[in-house]
Scaffold this active site. Structure first.
Site, PDB file in Angstrom:
ATOM      1  N   TYR A 144      58.559  50.598  90.742  1.00  0.00           N
ATOM      2  CA  TYR A 144      58.920  49.399  89.999  1.00  0.00           C
ATOM      3  C   TYR A 144      57.786  48.365  90.023  1.00  0.00           C
ATOM      4  O   TYR A 144      57.446  47.797  88.987  1.00  0.00           O
ATOM      5  CB  TYR A 144      60.211  48.785  90.542  1.00  0.00           C
ATOM      6  CG  TYR A 144      61.391  49.730  90.500  1.00  0.00           C
ATOM      7  CD1 TYR A 144      61.556  50.644  89.458  1.00  0.00           C
ATOM      8  CD2 TYR A 144      62.342  49.731  91.514  1.00  0.00           C
ATOM      9  CE1 TYR A 144      62.632  51.513  89.428  1.00  0.00           C
ATOM     10  CE2 TYR A 144      63.422  50.593  91.487  1.00  0.00           C
ATOM     11  CZ  TYR A 144      63.569  51.484  90.448  1.00  0.00           C
ATOM     12  OH  TYR A 144      64.633  52.344  90.423  1.00  0.00           O
ATOM     13  N   TYR A 145      57.209  48.144  91.186  1.00  0.00           N
ATOM     14  CA  TYR A 145      56.081  47.201  91.261  1.00  0.00           C
ATOM     15  C   TYR A 145      54.929  47.675  90.374  1.00  0.00           C
ATOM     16  O   TYR A 145      54.282  46.879  89.703  1.00  0.00           O
ATOM     17  CB  TYR A 145      55.569  47.047  92.694  1.00  0.00           C
ATOM     18  CG  TYR A 145      56.482  46.291  93.622  1.00  0.00           C
ATOM     19  CD1 TYR A 145      57.059  45.076  93.255  1.00  0.00           C
ATOM     20  CD2 TYR A 145      56.749  46.776  94.895  1.00  0.00           C
ATOM     21  CE1 TYR A 145      57.886  44.383  94.119  1.00  0.00           C
ATOM     22  CE2 TYR A 145      57.567  46.085  95.772  1.00  0.00           C
ATOM     23  CZ  TYR A 145      58.139  44.893  95.375  1.00  0.00           C
ATOM     24  OH  TYR A 145      58.946  44.207  96.238  1.00  0.00           O
TER      25      TYR A 145
END
Length: 177
Positions: A144-145
């Site tokens: 996600y990052y």
């Protein structure tokens, strides 16, 4: 290893998706029963979009689904005070929510989750995407990052679950090549 992705009817794949989730997330029998009810309820949400990843034999190896955020649904009502405390309550507006995204452990790290996430977001009319993830350093959080998500509220405690979560958000389009 080869695999393919395609749209699925979440209601038709409810049992298989929860089986994948149970193996990927380590759910017990009681949690599996609760998740079955949740998946069936989510299958009826307006604007639901569900994808499955399949091995060459047609077995479900991963899935993801999402829907346009509705401020009066349970998840939004729970996270709104947490987002408000961090000045991020406006993220509930015009957002697409990733309800679940799971990949069987032996298929993780091969791009399945990234592809599912990318396809879920492709062509979205919404400007933002939201999800909640276990508040720990996991491969999912690193994914996600890596595609542009940031922490919006942490820790978030959901009723009936002692495990802390993080609500994450990203502007669309995601940073996926």
């Amino acid at each position: 290893m080869e695999w393919t992705c395609r749209l699925i009817d979440l209601g038709d794949f409810a049992v298989e998706t929860v089986e994948v989730q149970a193996l990927a997330f380590g759910l017990n029998d009681d949690e599996i029963a609760v998740r079955q009810r949740i998946v069936h309820r989510h299958a009826g949400f307006p604007g639901i979009r569900a994808l499955g990843a399949f091995d060459p034999d047609g077995k479900l190896i991963g899935f993801g689904y999402g829907y346009p955020n509705l401020k009066d649904q349970w998840w939004s009502l729970v996270i709104e005070p947490y987002l408000a405390r961090t000045g991020n309550a406006d993220w509930l507006d015009d957002a697409f929510v990733v309800g679940e995204l799971h990949v069987l452990p032996r298929w993780q790290g091969l791009g399945v989750g990234r592809t599912l996430l990318s396809l879920l977001c492709q062509g979205q009319e919404r400007t933002r995407i939201l999800l909640s993830a276990v508040d720990d350093d996991t491969p999912a959080r690193r994914l996600y990052y890596g595609v542009g998500f940031r922490d919006l509220a942490v820790p978030v405690l959901f009723p009936g679950n002692a495990r802390p979560y993080t609500v994450m958000g990203a502007e669309l389009p995601l940073l996926i090549e």
